[in-house]
Write a protein that holds these residues in place. Structure first.
Motif, PDB file in Angstrom:
ATOM      1  N   TRP A 197       7.524 -38.384  46.449  1.00 39.06           N
ATOM      2  CA  TRP A 197       6.010 -37.852  47.039  1.00 39.06           C
ATOM      3  C   TRP A 197       6.326 -38.924  48.006  1.00 39.06           C
ATOM      4  O   TRP A 197       6.500 -39.975  47.456  1.00 39.06           O
ATOM      5  CB  TRP A 197       5.422 -37.206  45.893  1.00 39.06           C
ATOM      6  CG  TRP A 197       4.123 -38.628  45.177  1.00 39.06           C
ATOM      7  CD1 TRP A 197       5.509 -39.001  44.242  1.00 39.06           C
ATOM      8  CD2 TRP A 197       2.921 -38.933  45.545  1.00 39.06           C
ATOM      9  NE1 TRP A 197       4.494 -39.558  43.115  1.00 39.06           N
ATOM     10  CE2 TRP A 197       3.272 -39.305  44.036  1.00 39.06           C
ATOM     11  CE3 TRP A 197       2.420 -38.746  45.484  1.00 39.06           C
ATOM     12  CZ2 TRP A 197       2.123 -40.583  43.776  1.00 39.06           C
ATOM     13  CZ3 TRP A 197       0.783 -39.305  45.735  1.00 39.06           C
ATOM     14  CH2 TRP A 197       1.589 -39.970  44.759  1.00 39.06           C
ATOM     15  N   ASP A 218       9.953 -26.003  51.505  1.00 34.17           N
ATOM     16  CA  ASP A 218       9.294 -26.057  50.520  1.00 34.17           C
ATOM     17  C   ASP A 218       8.527 -26.900  49.819  1.00 34.17           C
ATOM     18  O   ASP A 218       7.994 -26.833  48.564  1.00 34.17           O
ATOM     19  CB  ASP A 218       9.887 -24.933  49.090  1.00 34.17           C
ATOM     20  CG  ASP A 218      11.149 -25.647  48.617  1.00 34.17           C
ATOM     21  OD1 ASP A 218      10.951 -26.906  49.210  1.00 34.17           O
ATOM     22  OD2 ASP A 218      11.552 -25.577  47.652  1.00 34.17           O
ATOM     23  N   LEU A 228       5.346 -29.559  50.150  1.00 33.63           N
ATOM     24  CA  LEU A 228       3.495 -29.277  49.799  1.00 33.63           C
ATOM     25  C   LEU A 228       3.041 -30.485  50.758  1.00 33.63           C
ATOM     26  O   LEU A 228       3.899 -31.233  50.230  1.00 33.63           O
ATOM     27  CB  LEU A 228       3.308 -29.016  48.120  1.00 33.63           C
ATOM     28  CG  LEU A 228       1.370 -28.494  47.948  1.00 33.63           C
ATOM     29  CD1 LEU A 228       1.804 -27.307  48.458  1.00 33.63           C
ATOM     30  CD2 LEU A 228       1.575 -29.027  46.743  1.00 33.63           C
ATOM     31  N   ASP A 252      -0.057 -31.919  51.832  1.00 32.81           N
ATOM     32  CA  ASP A 252      -0.815 -31.929  51.494  1.00 32.81           C
ATOM     33  C   ASP A 252      -2.672 -32.782  53.262  1.00 32.81           C
ATOM     34  O   ASP A 252      -2.103 -33.665  52.722  1.00 32.81           O
ATOM     35  CB  ASP A 252      -1.851 -32.975  50.141  1.00 32.81           C
ATOM     36  CG  ASP A 252      -3.760 -32.443  50.043  1.00 32.81           C
ATOM     37  OD1 ASP A 252      -4.246 -33.224  51.425  1.00 32.81           O
ATOM     38  OD2 ASP A 252      -3.590 -32.788  49.155  1.00 32.81           O
ATOM     39  N   VAL A 286       2.951 -35.651  50.897  1.00 37.27           N
ATOM     40  CA  VAL A 286       3.819 -34.757  50.715  1.00 37.27           C
ATOM     41  C   VAL A 286       4.277 -35.039  49.179  1.00 37.27           C
ATOM     42  O   VAL A 286       4.204 -35.501  48.909  1.00 37.27           O
ATOM     43  CB  VAL A 286       4.789 -35.039  51.869  1.00 37.27           C
ATOM     44  CG1 VAL A 286       4.007 -34.598  53.260  1.00 37.27           C
ATOM     45  CG2 VAL A 286       5.315 -35.713  51.205  1.00 37.27           C
ATOM     46  N   GLU A 294       8.520 -30.385  41.957  1.00 32.18           N
ATOM     47  CA  GLU A 294       7.386 -29.817  41.623  1.00 32.18           C
ATOM     48  C   GLU A 294       6.580 -30.688  40.554  1.00 32.18           C
ATOM     49  O   GLU A 294       6.896 -31.744  40.133  1.00 32.18           O
ATOM     50  CB  GLU A 294       8.378 -28.849  40.077  1.00 32.18           C
ATOM     51  CG  GLU A 294       7.796 -27.654  39.389  1.00 32.18           C
ATOM     52  CD  GLU A 294       9.351 -27.244  38.418  1.00 32.18           C
ATOM     53  OE1 GLU A 294       8.669 -26.140  38.091  1.00 32.18           O
ATOM     54  OE2 GLU A 294       9.642 -27.054  39.305  1.00 32.18           O
TER      55      GLU A 294
END
Lengths: 224, 224, 224, 224, 224, 224, 224, 224
Positions: free
Chosen positions: C54, C72, C74, C76, C82, C86
């Motif tokens: 991240w 895919d 994520l 924010d 980012v 998982e």
């Protein structure tokens, strides 16, 4: 113009009519003056007709010199002030809060200035925000005050909390209490200037005199 | 207790009873909020029963969003404020002085805050001490004022001179006007905090809102 | 020693075993890196075996580049973070408070860091001390938290009040919210460092990431 | 509410139930108090039911006054603390490191605070980064600690290195040791706030007490 | 005296013999100059007999103007430098370390300056102290270097660690990388000035040029 | 009194007789004013009888507005000044030195102010102390000057050297040229204030106008 | 060249011809020198042919040592200066104003420097802006002065007002008088640097010597 | 590894092999240590095999304690250093310049450090830029030096001038000499960091020890 008479002592030029012009009598700031100079200034103010002559930031030597000249002078050692002459009858009421015990000397200067200015004073010490219930327990007293003076060092957070609890003006006095990042009162000063609650006005670090003068003006104007 | 109702918008928790508790209605500080958030806050205040909802530090996009929602909202572009609802009838009078033309935006925020708080305002611009006779020519107006607000950047010397000429409290607002050693308003701030005349209280740099709230409290208390 | 494997990208030398050594996975600090560099770092971490890679301080261009590489991923946007891979199952709970709406982005970075670190988070916004009853109304939640993170700009007074109400450690995050004497977060920083209530620890201005890492360590240690 | 009993001494308002509310007993901060005031505060805490009453920043005159009142009081001259009553049994362990010999007094205040708070302490001195192998030789001890406190003046670089070697939280205490550009601890403070390794939380300059309280909270929570 | 010839361009007065007098050729500092002025300065230096004329802090417009005038000029975009003429053969070796990827631009200016000064350079990036084993893995390279240049922002702790591991002089370059209490490089600057290990000398924030000139002098003197 | 006539434009209150009272005509400081306000001020000064009206810190939009109103106005783009009316005949001579090319804009403001004030000016650029023989080569010109103005950024060392070589007063102007520890001109300002050679007087950072006014007064007084 | 003779005392290298070169005789700055060193410097200046040798920042021990060596030396205790030899006949006149009594010592150093430099001096004390009519009452004296020196601490506002009332140059001397936000003279220094009236030049805090040298140069040049 | 032997005294952990690792023997920094601690450290270094053990920042009590233990120790009162054991034979030469007499103590610490490090030293005092010909007269000595150390307080301008006259590296040492805007050496520090001539490297304020260590490294490397 009669409202601008001065007494010229050579080293000082006293403003004899300041009380008429501004409501605040000229005060002698004794720091940086010799005991003899302070005594001479007080004498000139008395000679110029002031019912009360007084001085702030008075050290022991100066207090002694004043007492020698005027044995019935009033010395306030916590506030480091001396008064020659008669204190006026107090009107109105100013509530003075301190965040901690160490802020006491500055609060005492506020109280002395109010006394000299003829305004009543109620003082509650050591109600810092670390125990916020102490602040809340004082809240019922706000309504009886014309203005609230808050004296605080270290984080200087108390005025922010007080101003959120009252519609009275809050005069905030940062003190040099603390160490390290307190930077001799700078931390408290910045906290108070950026208080998130409106209604907070700020004076110089350790300036109990300035807070007292301002509070007295507000109280007198509310009592008119 | 009814005096502590809040409106919880998730991102904001509005203090609906602040006007009852402190005399000053909750204001929406629009800097750092999206136009949508500011509109939502204003709406919540209106829904909570406020006769007037208003915001400061409003940019063009936010002003447009407010006008879209409430076409009859009042926008003050100099002060960067918007008002939704009805302004109260003014009582009392605050005299607002600026040292220079560039201090005008901050003085406008003072005036807007007074308007929101229901207090009268008279404004005189560009009376800096470099032409001290301009200050003296304003002196006769001090007596009619409940309190004097002085807005000044650069050297910030005007409050010291004004406070020596009046018995009114002086609320000093340093501005970020200037360059170099003005250090974005720091020079004016320090000048005002160390003003040689008592009776000067200080707010944060460019904080016209804070000065207006404080001046309104003093004026209302003098009018009581 | 296996606990000191690094991935050498030339411009960066990634610490692949930091999670084993310190409990916190290496994060990519995207400020000052090109989108390509950030993507390369994330890829190297994934290649080095990290279940989650991240990045913080991600601008729009970098977020787009990450999504192009890992559709895919994520993103924010409030926290500007980012996540690739998982997110772990959360344990424990950290209570995150903000003094005002404008502190939200920093609080979001705290929350994102907690999510990356596998710790639960409950967030309550806009409970500044200007309305101290908002703080008191949150007090019952302190007992359920392993640690409290307080995010505040301007006067930064909230951690002092919170720390007086709980036996939980308070991690204080000053933000650059405010203007003038707030000095880009300096005022809040000094307030928090000099907080009159013990139990307050401080991170850098706007450092939601650092507060999140620290809070996660405390929460995990309390859950052990 | 029983959890908010106070002892009002006029000059001080002691928070008798702070230990119940926050886990940390009220401490008497002796700087800025007279020996008599400190003794009175300690007595009030004892009278209020505290098993242990203690004070920090105690000078020689105050220590003597305490010993005169309570001959079996415990005086720690390096830490400048006094203890009246019984120290609790220690649980857990905090590792306290100093960068140099001159940081010893602050580390002693950390240790005294841990003793008062009932938490175990292991102290290793003079492991500054100028000889980084001294730091590495301590690394095996990190695993046994609940939290690591790092005390450092001058460049304040030690916490950055320690935090990269452990998954324990690092509480960093800048000290005023140094001269010139150390600016009374400011250099170390800024270094620690900007530490490139996460997991570092910072207290005020020379604030061994604050670090000790925080470390005790973490250790107790880890031992629960 | 022939060692003090100058080329007077009106707006600039170039020191043509600086290389003879100080070993460092006059460089054109392009910040604050128009592209035309920079080109004129480079041309004057070439006309004055310099085998190599070069400029630092070159923006895109200036680089384009230089390439238009001298199509075979060498542009180093990372270092923001241009070279007109022939680079000297390198002697000796300077080891240049960076603490993080974001410090790369400053390290590139160091390298460009060494190239212009005829000194060899080996660069290793991203060896910050948060992973101290990365630093230790570089230690064997110190012996081969005439001097070590360390470029670091944020906490600026790397030079303290490096200087404890080598008998080479360490030239420390603080960078403006970081945010908040990094204060645009001030934190790193103070850290380096107060480094607890001796043998550290410091240049201005982001001053890769100054570090390069100094390192080149040391390397040349060691090679004599 | 006729020497205190003002023109009240609402947003500005122009001091029409300042030239009689202080020898310096009122100038319009255009920063913070709209083009329309600057034009209105210039017009009022002209209407008030000023032979020359002028403005400083003029941006492109304002210059265009002035030219539209007075097509024969004189625009000095380097100095960012405009002149409406007739420049007086110059008397005396001021020598203006710059340490570097980038200080040129401030020196141009000095020269423009001298032109407006009717004083002659000779300017020599780029004689910084890094090549001290450039300074020495200018020394013979000192005798012909009434006063020397020295404009320097970065280390601000030039005035110290110049003042040791002449009996003329040195007016020192720090500039914001430089980066990092130059802190926007603060370094040069402090250097000049602490100059080891007496005879150096200092103005604000980048204040070419103030230096010009002062130099003009000295030159005129020497020519009387 | 005869204009650069020096007297080498080992610890000091006196500039014997400075008076010829700069119009100001070399002065001995006694702070940081032993009494013996100051005496030796004064003797060397006398031996080098100076009609007057003098020293500033002289403490009691040094004054005694000077009087022992030269019983007819002149000691000025307020200014902390000693003079050995003959004071020149004064020409011209400098008006020296102080804002308050506490600024007297610095004004005395100005006066002593003028005496040493052969320039006349008239001093008026305690005319601060808190009573602006005191300033106005001095205004008629401006015309008789060649230059005005204004000495002020705290808010430092006096030079701004004076400069608006005269066409004489104003040399402003900030003093370290004050407390709190006066920051040892910093507030007054910034005020003077940002004075809204042109014609103000500034020297270092408490630098009465520097102001005197500059004022003497201006007065002598006006008298030529 | 034998190159990392330490002597653990409890309060100190001496690095016995630092001389092998870094070329500089461990020094005892006596500030903040008791006389007994300093003596114990010196003894441990001697016991650990050091031919020379020495300490800096030694006060009178510590010097006496050292002489009592080692009657033939060498005490340098100007430099505040003590040496136990044998000084090495000097090689090479460092030229040490001071700007003024008051900088002598710091220059003495440089010289003592060079003596301890086995490097020759030539010292020339009081060659400040106010008499630039004093600097020029020293210029011929630059060629014989391996490196030049420049010690200066107040404006700190000397290194800029020296660096323009030599191809030797200049190690600049700001001192706390001066007052007011010198800010305890900050002015000189900033001047040196922003020196307009390249080839200047800077150490902490008053850090004669650090300058000596660095100069010794350069000199030894030039002599290899």
């Amino acid at each position: 113009m009669s409202a601008h008479r001065t007494a010229d002592l050579g080293f000082a030029r006293l403003d004899l009519d300041r009380v008429q012009r501004t409501g605040t009598p000229e005060v002698v700031y004794a720091a940086g003056k010799t005991p003899e100079q302070t005594v001479a200034c007080l004498a000139a103010l008395r000679d110029g007709g002031s019912a009360l002559a007084w001085a702030t930031r008075v050290d022991d030597a100066t207090a002694a010199a004043v007492l020698e000249r005027w044995p019935d002078a009033l010395v306030d050692p916590e506030a480091r002030c001396v008064f020659v002459g008669e204190l006026p009858q107090p009107v109105g009421q100013v509530l003075v809060l301190t965040a901690g015990t160490s802020d006491g000397a500055v609060a005492a200067e506020v109280a002395a200035t109010l006394a000299a200015g003829g305004v009543g004073c109620r003082r509650v010490d050591d109600v810092g925000v670390a125990g916020v219930h102490r602040v809340l327990s004082v809240a019922p007293d706000f309504a009886a005050a014309d203005v609230v003076v808050v004296v605080a060092g270290m984080d200087g957070a108390l005025p922010s909390v007080v101003a959120g609890l009252t519609d009275r003006l809050v005069v905030a006095v940062p003190t040099s209490v603390g160490y390290g990042a307190a930077f001799e009162g700078l931390a408290a000063l910045l906290t108070m200037l950026t208080a998130c609650a409106p209604g907070v006005l700020v004076v110089n670090i350790d300036n109990g005199f300035g807070a007292g003068v301002a509070a007295a003006r507000i109280a007198r104007s509310a009592q008119r």
